[in-house]
Design an enzyme around this catalytic site. Structure first.
Site, mmCIF file in Angstrom:
data_model
loop_
_atom_site.group_PDB
_atom_site.id
_atom_site.type_symbol
_atom_site.label_atom_id
_atom_site.label_comp_id
_atom_site.label_asym_id
_atom_site.label_seq_id
_atom_site.Cartn_x
_atom_site.Cartn_y
_atom_site.Cartn_z
ATOM 1 N N LYS A 13 54.241 39.332 39.185
ATOM 2 C CA LYS A 13 53.940 38.057 39.845
ATOM 3 C C LYS A 13 54.135 36.881 38.883
ATOM 4 C CE LYS A 13 49.676 39.061 41.056
ATOM 5 N NZ LYS A 13 49.477 40.433 40.556
ATOM 6 N N ARG A 88 42.984 37.381 46.636
ATOM 7 C CA ARG A 88 42.891 38.802 46.315
ATOM 8 C C ARG A 88 42.037 39.549 47.322
ATOM 9 N NH1 ARG A 88 44.333 37.901 40.617
ATOM 10 N NH2 ARG A 88 44.160 39.927 39.678
ATOM 11 N N ARG A 127 53.027 45.147 27.867
ATOM 12 C CA ARG A 127 53.161 43.700 28.110
ATOM 13 C C ARG A 127 52.714 42.868 26.911
ATOM 14 N NH1 ARG A 127 50.888 40.784 33.402
ATOM 15 N NH2 ARG A 127 48.829 41.541 32.783
ATOM 16 N N ARG A 160 47.083 41.150 26.224
ATOM 17 C CA ARG A 160 45.875 40.711 26.918
ATOM 18 C C ARG A 160 44.759 41.738 26.753
ATOM 19 N NH1 ARG A 160 47.532 38.847 32.887
ATOM 20 N NH2 ARG A 160 45.715 40.136 33.313
ATOM 21 N N ARG A 171 41.414 47.529 37.500
ATOM 22 C CA ARG A 171 42.083 46.431 38.209
ATOM 23 C C ARG A 171 42.870 46.968 39.397
ATOM 24 N NH1 ARG A 171 45.059 44.312 33.185
ATOM 25 N NH2 ARG A 171 46.403 43.168 34.596
HETATM 26 P P1 ADP Z 1 46.501 40.820 37.164
HETATM 27 O O1 ADP Z 1 46.871 40.398 38.547
HETATM 28 O O2 ADP Z 1 47.671 41.285 36.366
HETATM 29 O O3 ADP Z 1 45.332 41.769 37.114
HETATM 30 P P2 ADP Z 1 45.584 38.106 36.568
HETATM 31 O O4 ADP Z 1 46.009 37.378 35.352
HETATM 32 O O5 ADP Z 1 46.050 37.603 37.879
HETATM 33 O O6 ADP Z 1 46.034 39.592 36.306
HETATM 34 O O7 ADP Z 1 43.984 38.199 36.622
HETATM 35 C C1 ADP Z 1 43.231 38.669 35.532
HETATM 36 C C2 ADP Z 1 41.737 38.695 35.908
HETATM 37 O O8 ADP Z 1 41.315 37.365 36.253
HETATM 38 C C3 ADP Z 1 41.371 39.550 37.117
HETATM 39 O O9 ADP Z 1 41.196 40.915 36.796
HETATM 40 C C4 ADP Z 1 40.069 38.861 37.561
HETATM 41 O O10 ADP Z 1 38.975 39.237 36.758
HETATM 42 C C5 ADP Z 1 40.342 37.401 37.311
HETATM 43 N N1 ADP Z 1 40.919 36.749 38.513
HETATM 44 C C6 ADP Z 1 42.184 36.245 38.636
HETATM 45 N N2 ADP Z 1 42.374 35.755 39.878
HETATM 46 C C7 ADP Z 1 41.212 35.957 40.557
HETATM 47 C C8 ADP Z 1 40.776 35.710 41.885
HETATM 48 N N3 ADP Z 1 41.599 35.175 42.792
HETATM 49 N N4 ADP Z 1 39.504 36.052 42.222
HETATM 50 C C9 ADP Z 1 38.682 36.606 41.349
HETATM 51 N N5 ADP Z 1 39.026 36.906 40.087
HETATM 52 C C10 ADP Z 1 40.279 36.582 39.673
#
Ligand code: ADP
Ligand code: ZN
Length: 215
Positions: A13, A88, A127, A160, A171
């Site tokens: 993404k 999400r 990554r 990360r 996740r």
């Molecule tokens: P990925 O999709 O690769 O897991 P992201 O960078 O999008 O990584 O998100 C990392 C973390 O940030 C998630 O595991 C969550 O804890 C938090 N996060 C990101 N977007 C949201 C969201 N829309 N709602 C709640 N938590 C979020």
């Protein structure tokens, strides 16, 4: 074009959103990136989010909604955005419609980046992320030209803290529990398009651009 990228962690993404943002001249809005910046700057939100993110769980809805609402007040979204990492959950999808609706806007297209577990684990394990501009690299699939430095800006690359195997599995579990309801929600309103995101990043990008041109 108000476009949402939907897909598991590791679907690409962030990588696709950055390229699309350049291509379509729209801002890339990543809730993960905004949260990580808050963690780095040690803001009140960052302090609340850090432990949750390291466990692979979702940051509470009200906090993320407020953060996004503020971001959407920036006039740079007047012609659209590429949204990555939100929604999400079904509740977040409804919140998104509410927030945008109040600003007289709506989602045009949701692209679902369908990705196999095998590919996800491989991608996230290797990554590397730029500490300055957030660009993604991969030790094997997309290695930086100079080891440890970003091709775009020269910033240092890091892994990360939530890209370790235990957190990745969590996740993925959280993602799988929620994604079906999102797919249903956006299918019903005929905004959903699916792609095979196991394919090469360049191929996927072209397909997303083609889809966006049809809206
Ligand atoms: P990925 O999709 O690769 O897991 P992201 O960078 O999008 O990584 O998100 C990392 C973390 O940030 C998630 O595991 C969550 O804890 C938090 N996060 C990101 N977007 C949201 C969201 N829309 N709602 C709640 N938590 C979020
Ligand atoms: Zn960089």
């Amino acid at each position: 074009m108000y476009l949402v990228l939907l897909g598991p962690p590791g679907a690409g993404k962030g990588t696709q959103a950055k390229k699309l943002a350049e291509n379509l001249r729209l801002p890339h809005i990543s809730t993960g990136d905004i949260l990580r910046r808050n963690v780095k700057d040690n803001t009140a939100l960052g302090k609340q989010a850090k432990g949750i993110m390291d466990k692979g769980l979702l940051v509470p809805d009200d906090l993320v909604a407020k953060m996004l609402d503020e971001r959407f007040n920036n006039p740079d979204i007047k012609n659209g955005f590429i949204l990555d990492g939100y929604p999400r959950t079904l509740a977040q999808a409804k919140t998104l419609d509410d927030i945008l609706g109040r600003k007289g806007k709506k989602i045009d297209l949701v692209v679902y980046l369908n990705t196999s577990d095998e590919v996800i684990i491989k991608r996230l394990g290797g990554r590397l992320v730029c500490s300055k501009c957030g660009a993604n690299f991969h030790v094997i699939n997309m290695p930086p030209k100079v080891g440890g430095a970003c091709d775009n800006c020269g910033g240092s690359l890091y892994q990360r803290s939530d890209d370790n195997e235990i957190t990745v599995r969590k996740r993925l579990e959280v993602y799988k529990k929620e994604v079906a309801s999102l797919i249903e929600y956006y299918s019903k309103v005929k905004k959903l398009r699916s792609l095979n995101a196991d394919l090469d990043a360049g191929v996927v990008l072209k397909q997303i651009i083609d889809l966006s041109a049809k809206v």
